[in-house]
Design a protein around this motif. Structure first.
Motif, PDB file in Angstrom:
ATOM      1  N   GLU A  41      40.337  35.849  27.591  1.00 21.70           N
ATOM      2  CA  GLU A  41      39.859  34.624  26.959  1.00 21.70           C
ATOM      3  C   GLU A  41      40.585  33.360  27.412  1.00 21.70           C
ATOM      4  OE1 GLU A  41      41.264  37.173  25.234  1.00 21.70           O
ATOM      5  OE2 GLU A  41      43.193  36.217  24.962  1.00 21.70           O
ATOM      6  N   ALA A  42      41.866  33.468  27.775  1.00 24.10           N
ATOM      7  CA  ALA A  42      42.578  32.254  28.162  1.00 24.10           C
ATOM      8  C   ALA A  42      42.268  31.837  29.594  1.00 24.10           C
ATOM      9  CB  ALA A  42      44.075  32.444  27.994  1.00 24.10           C
ATOM     10  N   GLU A  43      41.803  32.789  30.406  1.00 23.51           N
ATOM     11  CA  GLU A  43      41.510  32.423  31.790  1.00 23.51           C
ATOM     12  C   GLU A  43      40.013  32.182  31.970  1.00 23.51           C
ATOM     13  OE1 GLU A  43      42.951  35.757  33.962  1.00 23.51           O
ATOM     14  OE2 GLU A  43      44.885  35.588  32.976  1.00 23.51           O
ATOM     15  N   LEU A  44      39.235  33.158  31.538  1.00 19.04           N
ATOM     16  CA  LEU A  44      37.800  33.105  31.819  1.00 19.04           C
ATOM     17  C   LEU A  44      36.981  32.736  30.589  1.00 19.04           C
ATOM     18  CD1 LEU A  44      37.323  36.209  34.099  1.00 19.04           C
ATOM     19  CD2 LEU A  44      37.896  33.894  34.705  1.00 19.04           C
ATOM     20  N   HIS A  68      38.957  23.876  27.852  1.00 18.56           N
ATOM     21  CA  HIS A  68      39.170  25.258  28.274  1.00 18.56           C
ATOM     22  C   HIS A  68      40.315  25.791  27.417  1.00 18.56           C
ATOM     23  CE1 HIS A  68      40.750  28.533  30.721  1.00 18.56           C
ATOM     24  NE2 HIS A  68      39.592  28.568  31.336  1.00 18.56           N
ATOM     25  N   PRO A  69      40.224  27.058  26.969  1.00 20.85           N
ATOM     26  CA  PRO A  69      41.240  27.523  26.017  1.00 20.85           C
ATOM     27  C   PRO A  69      42.687  27.403  26.498  1.00 20.85           C
ATOM     28  CG  PRO A  69      39.744  29.292  26.673  1.00 20.85           C
ATOM     29  CD  PRO A  69      39.179  28.038  27.191  1.00 20.85           C
ATOM     30  N   VAL A  91      46.740  29.465  35.137  1.00 17.54           N
ATOM     31  CA  VAL A  91      46.844  29.474  33.677  1.00 17.54           C
ATOM     32  C   VAL A  91      48.294  29.661  33.245  1.00 17.54           C
ATOM     33  CG1 VAL A  91      46.238  30.805  31.641  1.00 17.54           C
ATOM     34  CG2 VAL A  91      44.486  30.251  33.308  1.00 17.54           C
TER      35      VAL A  91
END
Lengths: 350, 577
Positions: free
Chosen positions: A234-237, B202-203, B562
């Protein structure tokens, strides 16, 4: 009124009862409780209560969640491939549910029919290629993810789908090779035979520990759980393959993930932890049969807990690191394991 | 205001004079301010090269560019002969631990200055900001376009003749994607490279940052980052508020550690005023600043670990943060936006059980740090994700203008608390952790150790916490006590003047710097002698970090980007101001 049934009809009825029982267990009992357990266990690990308001101990939380998801608007974005987009969640959910067909979930239950007592084995279909059936089906589940990623027509989802396919290819082989050791030892591809062999000798996890480790890790990869939840990440895609899904379609992915989890735990229990058996205990008669179901359920639940525990403890791999681990570490290990087991079995002359 | 003295520390001044003569001369400055040289625009580039390379100067770190529009500035610094704009370049020498301001001017009509991006790459975004908000053109800049405001914005908002009430129609024309397409050779193709839009929602951006990446598979071949989505022109707003009224705005800069921003700002104004604050206030500021640093690092690491999939650490880190917030709440009534510091001290005294509370928190924080440490530091997966990803070498970190934990993780031991101690930092014993690898793991380790050092500082300060007032008794600056206001004529007058006119800060200029959680937090304040600041320029520590983000992630994978974004700890509130 006396009910007379022909033999095939009776067998068919038995199968239907067994299917209903297994599905009731997984879909109605295990699955909602698993969603609840996941959140309570994460709460326990993270030093917080977790959901505890809906029903006793928050047990109805899963029901509330599913109801909520069903009432949400089902958004289908404009540019998706509608057929595949609809099909994808089904493809993910179905294989997990039909996997249970070949898993023996208990010893046997005596049933009196036509004046004769017969032992009904507690497995829906005792096919002689049980494990191949499982491998074939679990590989199908990834199509759901890949198709969801592709049909969403969204770059993040596509990346998620690509990751999922790379992942399944990297771990499928190692999984197959490590499981092969079990069948060489048992001398059969039938899962009930594997359980009976372990009942007679000892649980596979002891002599085939290496195989168990490889298999268990591959299972984590196969079920897309942390540390292998790359297709979701979830944090990347941004939730990867199911970014565009909402409402009940999303719930199906959600349920598919947990159904896969239960199926995977059941398979590990069957292959390495003696299935329904306990060393030195003979499960005979009606109560024995029921007790064996309980034993199987407890073992499966323990493995599910391991899944949850790992999820809330470990970080996630990177795409290339995961493939490196699969190809360069687990595949050679599983080869080695297979050869070692085969050599041992050949040498001991069984 | 303290006496104006020619800056004594400029060892390179004779050489500078020999080389550049009239064109670069030291300026007289108050002792509290940083040494300054006034440079003619025509010699700016050569002087910059000299300052960077000459062994007696060695200003290797570009800190800030504060542009000032002197259109309405009265007094000695007012503009004459058409030189309306002043550009203040703030430099730092890590070798000699010395700050320097290089001041140059640009004319009112078509202001132009040579770019310094080829001297210090870190000047890049600062020059873009100056162009965007002040309208100074930097000749030779590689990518001079708007940074904080939208591309459709008309005019330059920080100019004194810009009317703040204007509205512009900003359409959704996307400059970034087309610009990036021009940078890469291959056209976008599903099977070759794809352009991935990363943010602003974006998260893993934890705010409103945007990066457009060109990916080959998952490997980033080109990237360009963009900020400004949280821009609210804090600096323009400050100009219409009194000095005290600016404090709540500073909370919104780095909202993870508001106490540091507030006391940093208050300290800047106090040194312009020459006001000494009581010892107790200094000690409390130190304690709360260290707790804020801890919270900031907790948020940074917790969120960063969530981004790499280790979700549980977030709760361990945030529990400590919540408890610290409770302490802040007991002190000033607010949890997130504390607005606790005041010019001249603090808004009110700390609660009675402050010392025990701090000690309890120190224990709790140690415990939470241990939990995260146990789960992550030796974890193979975490190491695989962090090691050798997002590498910034020492040379790069300096050239790109890094400060704070990110600079220390690249091997430069620069910490304002050690090198220019303020508040109580010269009375406590603490270490400045550094690492040399410059990768994500180094940044993680540096932050972990800094948290432990912060706890050490807190322990030492609360052990010696003095009693007494928390506010200065200079009633030109601090509101007098209510009994005095109601009973004495002077009290009422002081009260009236502070509230209505603000604090009369003497005309002048200062660059005051604090060790923020992310690095050097600088306030460049220009006063025209009234109760409102003429110009406030903040040097946000994560501005150069995010400016170089596109360079760091190139060649890595999306997942590395990220992880890197997390360890750099970009806070949009402070980045965009």
């Amino acid at each position: 009124m006396t009910l007379t049934l022909s033999e095939p009809l009776f067998n068919a009825l038995l199968a239907v009862v067994k299917i209903l029982f297994v599905w009731a267990m997984t879909l109605a009992a295990l699955l909602p409780n698993l969603i609840w357990a996941e959140r309570r266990v994460s709460g326990l690990i993270q030093d917080r209560p977790g959901p505890n308001r809906v029903g006793p101990l928050g047990l109805f939380q899963a029901v509330a969640d599913v109801l909520k998801l069903m009432m949400k608007e089902d958004v289908v974005p404009l540019y998706v491939d509608k057929v595949l987009f609809t099909l994808a969640p089904l493809i993910t959910l179905t294989p997990a549910l039909v996997t249970f067909a070949v898993i023996p979930f208990g010893s046997s239950i005596p049933i009196t029919w036509n004046g004769a007592v017969r032992d009904v084995p507690l497995v829906i279909a005792d096919v002689n290629v049980g494990i191949l059936y499982i491998f074939a089906l679990t590989s199908l589940a990834v199509y759901g993810i890949v198709l969801a990623g592709w049909s969403s027509n969204d770059k993040y989802s596509l990346l998620g789908g690509v990751r999922a396919s790379a992942q399944i290819i990297s771990y499928e082989l190692a999984m197959g090779f490590s499981a092969a050791g079990v069948f060489i030892a048992a001398g059969s591809l039938r899962l009930p035979a594997v359980v009976e062999w372990q009942h007679a000798h000892l649980w596979n996890v002891v002599p085939q520990f290496l195989g168990f480790v490889v298999f268990a890790v591959a299972i984590f990869a196969e079920t897309n759980r942390i540390p292998f939840d790359l297709s979701e990440a979830e944090a990347e895609l941004v939730a990867g393959y199911h970014t565009e899904y909402s409402s009940f379609r999303f719930a199906m992915f959600f349920m598919g993930e947990y159904a896969n989890l239960i199926a995977a735990s059941a398979v590990v229990t069957t292959l390495y932890f003696g299935g329904w058996s306990l060393p030195g205990v003979a499960f005979t008669g009606l109560w024995g049969g029921l007790a064996s179901i309980a034993v199987f359920a407890v073992k499966t639940a323990a493995f599910i807990f391991l899944f949850l525990w790992v999820r809330w403890t470990l970080p996630r791999f990177r795409y290339d690191q995961l493939m490196e681990l699969g190809w360069k570490v687990f595949l050679p290990l599983s080869f080695f394991h297979l050869i070692a087991v085969a050599a041992f079995v050949a040498a001991s002359g069984r | 205001m303290s006496t104006t003295t020619p800056s004594p520390t400029l060892a390179f001044a004779p050489l500078l004079e020999r080389k550049f003569g009239e064109k670069a001369a030291p300026e007289a400055r108050p002792a509290a301010d940083v040494p300054t040289i006034a440079v003619d625009a025509s010699a700016l580039h050569d002087v910059a090269l000299f300052l960077r390379d000459d062994p007696s100067a060695r200003f290797d770190l570009f800190l800030d560019l504060a542009a000032v529009d002197r259109l309405k500035l009265a007094g000695p610094a007012s503009y004459r002969a058409g030189e309306r704009f002043a550009a203040n370049y703030l430099l730092y020498s890590t070798e000699r631990n010395e700050h320097l301001r290089v001041r140059t001017t640009a004319p009112a009509a078509d202001p132009k200055l040579p770019t310094l991006t080829d001297v210090w790459w870190g000047a890049n975004w600062f020059e873009r900001e100056a162009w965007d908000l002040m309208g100074i053109t930097f000749e030779g800049h590689p990518n001079l376009k708007r940074l904080l405001t939208h591309n459709g914005f008309v005019g330059h908002a920080l100019r004194k003749d810009y009317e703040a009430g204007q509205r512009w129609l900003c359409t959704e024309e996307d400059v970034l994607q087309t610009d990036l397409a021009a940078q890469t050779e291959t056209p976008e193709d599903v099977f070759e490279t794809l352009t991935l839009n990363f943010g602003p929602s974006h998260p893993s951006t934890h705010g409103t940052l945007r990066v457009v990446m060109r990916c080959d598979g998952e490997t980033i071949v080109a990237a360009e980052s963009e900020c400004g989505y949280l821009h609210r022109c804090f600096e323009k707003m400050s100009e219409t508020h009194t000095y005290q009224q600016v404090i709540p705005y500073t909370d919104r800069l780095n909202y993870c550690s508001p106490m540091i921003n507030g006391s940093g700002y208050a300290r800047a104004v106090e040194s312009m005023l020459g006001v000494e604050i009581p010892e107790r206030a200094r000690a409390v500021r130190t304690v709360l600043a260290e707790f804020s640093r801890l919270m900031d690092h907790m948020v940074c690491l917790g969120a960063n670990l969530v981004d790499i999939g280790a979700l549980t650490n977030f709760w361990y880190a945030f529990q400590a943060r919540e408890e610290i917030y409770s302490l802040l709440e007991a002190c000033c009534g607010a949890r997130l936006t504390s607005s606790y510091a005041r010019i001249g001290g603090l808004s009110n005294d700390v609660p009675e059980n402050f010392v025990e509370w701090c000690r309890r928190l120190v224990k709790l924080c140690h415990n939470q740090i241990r939990e995260v440490d146990g789960l992550i530091t030796k974890n193979r997966i975490a190491q695989k994700r962090f090691r050798d990803t997002g590498v910034v070498t020492k040379e790069q970190a300096l050239a790109w203008g890094f400060t704070g934990p990110c600079l220390r993780a690249s091997g430069v031991a620069y910490d304002v608390r050690k090198d220019a101690p303020y508040d109580w930092y010269d009375r406590v014993d603490f270490d400045v952790p550094i690492a040399t690898e410059g990768d994500n793991f180094a940044r993680y380790l540096v932050r972990m150790e800094e948290m432990r050092q912060s706890l050490r500082i807190v322990e030492q300060v609360v052990a010696k916490l003095p009693n007494g007032p928390v506010n200065s008794d200079d009633y030109r600056v601090v509101l007098p006590p209510k009994e005095m206001v109601y009973n004495e004529m002077e009290g009422l007058i002081y009260h009236f003047k502070v509230v209505f006119e603000g604090i009369p800060v003497p005309a002048g200029e200062i660059y005051s710097y604090t060790e923020g959680a992310n690095g050097e937090l600088g306030y460049h304040i220009v006063s025209d002698g009234t109760g409102r600041p003429y110009r406030v320029k903040v040097r946000p520590p994560c501005f150069p970090l995010f400016a170089s983000f596109e360079k760091i992630i190139r060649g890595g994978m999306v997942s590395d980007a990220v992880a890197t974004l997390g360890t750099l700890n970009i806070i949009a509130g402070e980045l965009d101001r």
